[in-house]
Design an enzyme around this catalytic site. Structure first.
Site, PDB file in Angstrom:
ATOM      1  N   LYS A 158       0.486   3.312  -3.038  1.00  0.00           N
ATOM      2  CA  LYS A 158      -0.648   4.217  -3.230  1.00  0.00           C
ATOM      3  C   LYS A 158      -0.204   5.680  -3.232  1.00  0.00           C
ATOM      4  CE  LYS A 158      -3.878   1.028  -0.955  1.00  0.00           C
ATOM      5  NZ  LYS A 158      -4.624   0.727   0.283  1.00  0.00           N
ATOM      6  N   TYR A 169      -2.610  -2.929 -10.723  1.00  0.00           N
ATOM      7  CA  TYR A 169      -2.600  -2.609  -9.289  1.00  0.00           C
ATOM      8  C   TYR A 169      -1.754  -3.624  -8.512  1.00  0.00           C
ATOM      9  CZ  TYR A 169      -4.377  -1.572  -4.601  1.00  0.00           C
ATOM     10  OH  TYR A 169      -4.493  -1.253  -3.269  1.00  0.00           O
ATOM     11  N   VAL A 217       1.016  -3.924   3.876  1.00  0.00           N
ATOM     12  CA  VAL A 217       0.852  -5.193   4.576  1.00  0.00           C
ATOM     13  C   VAL A 217       2.038  -6.140   4.393  1.00  0.00           C
ATOM     14  CG1 VAL A 217      -1.666  -5.089   4.606  1.00  0.00           C
ATOM     15  CG2 VAL A 217      -0.498  -6.217   2.693  1.00  0.00           C
ATOM     16  N   SER A 223       0.792  -1.232   0.000  1.00  0.00           N
ATOM     17  CA  SER A 223       0.000   0.000   0.000  1.00  0.00           C
ATOM     18  C   SER A 223       0.823   1.281   0.000  1.00  0.00           C
ATOM     19  CB  SER A 223      -0.958   0.014   1.193  1.00  0.00           C
ATOM     20  OG  SER A 223      -2.060  -0.831   0.949  1.00  0.00           O
ATOM     21  N   TYR A 272      -3.944   3.319   7.726  1.00  0.00           N
ATOM     22  CA  TYR A 272      -5.246   2.656   7.712  1.00  0.00           C
ATOM     23  C   TYR A 272      -6.167   3.299   8.755  1.00  0.00           C
ATOM     24  CZ  TYR A 272      -2.494  -0.733   5.063  1.00  0.00           C
ATOM     25  OH  TYR A 272      -1.668  -1.329   4.146  1.00  0.00           O
TER      26      TYR A 272
END
Length: 309
Positions: free
Chosen positions: A68, A193, A263, A65, A245
């Site tokens: 992102k 992705y 993660v 992540s 998160y």
């Protein structure tokens, strides 16, 4: 750049390592479940071109992540704020990163922010390129530009492991396409992705990237502008409000450093006008953040007065 070891940082690492027993690796991604959860490493790339490292910082792992943030920066450079934020919001959410609940409760089905999976899928769909290979090539080139590493690649096994188990992300993407938030072919988008998340880095790479965001998009070594200052500020703001998160609020109070986790157990932190921090500790807490990594950042923030608030 030569990185120095530090006795003080070694002490912090040993303290943080004790809590790895309380976490678990990301079992729901088959390719990540066999990682040694006791692993812990950290690099600090200081704003004055100093580098400190502890643990096995040569070990490679995937961005997950953290990608992102990089995809958001690239999409903003491709399209500008107006286009990007017409499709994804700017608000934090108290829900898990893979939740669909807020999409169903809003009239537009626009994801709340780019750091949750739904928002990240929208952002990734905005990256320019003639097909999958050109788009992933642009992401790899962007990571190469920010790290100065000689070669950038992705972990094919991790990417395919995620792609074949991406049932919830696939559901999110089709929901967004139904509401015309996403226009791309969904399977190609999911593949992109997953490759994006599987880009390989080291702790030093993350610290370098964090330092560039800390310096408003400027490379500390060459002085070259990698991304516009206003885009670096937008990304850091999302890191503060949404980067950890649904533990972002607590993290902002206890640590107070712009950061993004993944993660894989990675954390990238960016301390404005100070430098970047890269951590790898695959034992995760219940929110999906590196449990030892958060302890390390708490100690660094307290001892070096890095809290930005």
């Amino acid at each position: 750049m030569y990185c120095q070891t530090s006795a003080e940082l070694e002490t912090f690492l040993l303290r943080a390592q004790k809590v790895t027993t309380e976490g678990e690796v990301a079992h729901y991604i088959p390719a990540l479940k066999n990682v040694d959860k006791n692993t812990l490493a950290m690099s600090i790339y200081h704003g004055q071109n100093q580098c400190f490292t502890v643990g096995n910082t040569e070990h490679t792992f995937t961005l997950q992540s953290i990608s992102k943030v990089l995809a958001l920066a690239l999409a903003l450079m491709d399209h500008g704020q107006e286009v990007v934020f017409s499709k994804v919001g700017m608000e934090p959410t108290g829900d898990p990163f893979n939740s669909i609940a807020k999409l169903e409760s809003t009239k537009t089905a626009r994801p709340l922010n780019p750091m949750i999976n739904a928002g990240a899928l929208v952002v990734t769909s905005l990256i320019k390129g003639a097909g999958l290979q050109e788009k992933i090539g642009r992401l790899l080139s962007f990571v190469h530009e920010m790290t100065s590493a000689p070669e950038r690649k992705y972990d094919e096994a991790v990417a395919m492991s995620e792609y074949h188990t991406a049932h919830l992300n696939r559901s999110l993407a089709y929901f967004l396409k139904q509401h015309k938030v996403i226009e791309d072919d969904i399977e190609e988008l999911l593949e992109l992705y997953c490759y994006q998340c599987a880009i390989e880095v080291t702790c030093y790479d993350l610290a370098r990237i964090g330092a560039i965001f800390a310096r408003e998009g400027q490379d500390p070594e060459s002085g070259r502008t990698i991304l516009p200052a206003h885009i670096a500020r937008i990304c850091k703001t999302f890191m503060v409000t949404c980067g950890m998160y649904n533990a972002s609020g607590e993290f902002a109070i206890k640590v107070g450093i712009p950061a993004k986790s993944g993660v894989s157990g990675a954390i990238m932190a960016s301390v404005p006008e100070w430098g970047g921090i890269g951590i790898f500790g695959p034992a995760l807490d219940e929110k999906g953040n590196s449990i030892a990594g958060i302890h390390l950042l708490e100690m660094l923030s307290s001892n070096y007065e890095l809290h930005i608030f």
